[in-house]
Design an enzyme around this catalytic site. Structure first.
Site, PDB file in Angstrom:
ATOM      1  CB  SER A 119      -1.825   3.139  -4.190  1.00  0.00           C
ATOM      2  OG  SER A 119      -2.324   4.354  -3.678  1.00  0.00           O
ATOM      3  CG  ASN A 120      -7.856   3.478  -2.287  1.00  0.00           C
ATOM      4  OD1 ASN A 120      -8.269   2.527  -2.955  1.00  0.00           O
ATOM      5  ND2 ASN A 120      -8.247   3.694  -1.034  1.00  0.00           N
TER       6      ASN A 120
ATOM      7  NE  ARG B 225      -6.190   7.627   5.634  1.00  0.00           N
ATOM      8  CZ  ARG B 225      -5.859   6.938   4.549  1.00  0.00           C
ATOM      9  NH1 ARG B 225      -5.949   7.472   3.343  1.00  0.00           N
ATOM     10  NH2 ARG B 225      -5.420   5.697   4.653  1.00  0.00           N
TER      11      ARG B 225
ATOM     12  CE1 TYR C 281      -0.887   9.187  -1.418  1.00  0.00           C
ATOM     13  CE2 TYR C 281      -2.560   7.616  -2.098  1.00  0.00           C
ATOM     14  CZ  TYR C 281      -1.727   8.680  -2.392  1.00  0.00           C
ATOM     15  OH  TYR C 281      -1.736   9.232  -3.638  1.00  0.00           O
TER      16      TYR C 281
ATOM     17  CG  ASP D 242      -1.645   1.254   1.452  1.00  0.00           C
ATOM     18  OD1 ASP D 242      -2.324   1.696   0.513  1.00  0.00           O
ATOM     19  OD2 ASP D 242      -1.537   1.850   2.556  1.00  0.00           O
TER      20      ASP D 242
END
Lengths: 216, 216
Positions: free
Chosen positions: A114-115, A38, A9, A7
């Site tokens: 990742s997003n 967040r 972040y 991942d």
């Protein structure tokens, strides 16, 4: 394990500088604002995924910032929004990331999953001097749905050509670890803050306090 | 509009008593604990839906309570957990609900469409004396995925036999209103607390401060 997927972040890249930037823009509100930012950023990824209304992570992050400021009656100028958003393009890697990745790279293919959209991830990898370290930098943008959908995790075996059971997955987000374990990866939770695990039915293979503890 | 569909928790039924029960069990922590409990309850519905790992709302609510207590190092006995969970079976309807529903019932079919499982919803409807008011009490449990998936909202036109455009949807949760509007319902947001709308791409037909403002 033939490959290790990370991942981005909070796992490879430290979002602490975003908190500091919130405090500079809105003194006294930095911690609460960045926490809400967040929380809403993630909430909107889940809601849009379930609604079938994907927008990329830049847009979702900007929407979440706008909400977090409005909810606190903090006036957000276009310039301040731009400054805060650009913080996401300038995150630094955690101090141990470089050496940990170098060691693992000798024996495993490494990936990011990742997003973040490609335009958000590419500058992070470049600024951290990590070009060439990763076999693939994979974004949910390819499938237009966010983690923890199995469609996202499927990107890794598809691009790597390995069975999911031969892939390790590393995240500091317990819900991401849960989604990856549910998909069938071997998971490693980086718990730097003493967080409590979410009861979502899955446990990681190991819980570590930093990337340096990943052993080949 | 031929029918009006209502969300249950926070829309028809007041969850305030759950907050009070948290304060009784953990004096000084009631507000923060119940806020985290609710946040995690929703988060787990979204995460489990995206993971394809449905568990019913009772289970998810119990898991969220456990997390919220562990995250605050509050010792939760089995008895306290049972007491707090049973609060969800004893919520009262908002004061204006009975008369508003009676008025609307003359001209529209009325439904409940809720994340709650049937065993959670049935006692609420019975205790509030609302048996016979609703044509259908619909639960996500029938489709094993949570709001805001369109599969959930689809339950209403399926059971009512009306086109989605002829159905009104009422919720106090803006993300639920967004999901329902994205699906194609005419939506009404009950905003009792002056909440800020989430930027998810959809706006309600009207924003009301109580059920009494719903006009036939």
């Amino acid at each position: 394990m033939k490959a290790i997927v990370f991942d981005a972040y909070g796992t490879l890249f430290d979002v602490h500088s975003v908190v500091a930037a919130c405090e500079r823009e809105f003194p006294g509100h930095g911690a609460a604002l960045s926490r809400e930012w967040r929380a809403k950023q993630l909430e909107y990824t889940w809601l849009r995924s379930l609604m079938g209304r994907y927008q990329d992570f830049w847009r979702v992050t900007e929407d979440a910032l706008g909400f977090a400021c409005r909810a606190r009656s903090l006036p957000l100028s276009a310039e301040a929004s731009t400054r805060l958003m650009e913080g996401y393009l300038q995150l630094t890697a955690f101090p141990e990331a470089g050496s940990a990745l170098s060691a693992l790279r000798a024996s495993h293919k490494l990936c990011i999953l990742s997003n973040g959209s490609p335009r958000m991830l590419d500058p992070l990898v470049a600024n951290a001097g990590l070009q060439g370290v990763f076999a693939h930098v994979l974004s949910v943008d390819a499938v237009k749905i966010y983690k923890p959908s199995p469609l996202v995790y499927e990107l890794a075996p598809t691009h790597l050509g390995f069975d999911r059971r031969d892939i390790g997955f590393v995240s500091s987000n317990f819900w991401d670890v849960s989604g990856a374990a549910s998909f069938g990866f071997q998971t490693f939770w980086i718990n730097r803050t003493g967080a409590v695990p979410d009861p979502l039915g899955y446990s990681p293979v190991a819980t570590l306090t930093s990337l340096a503890e990943l052993r080949a």
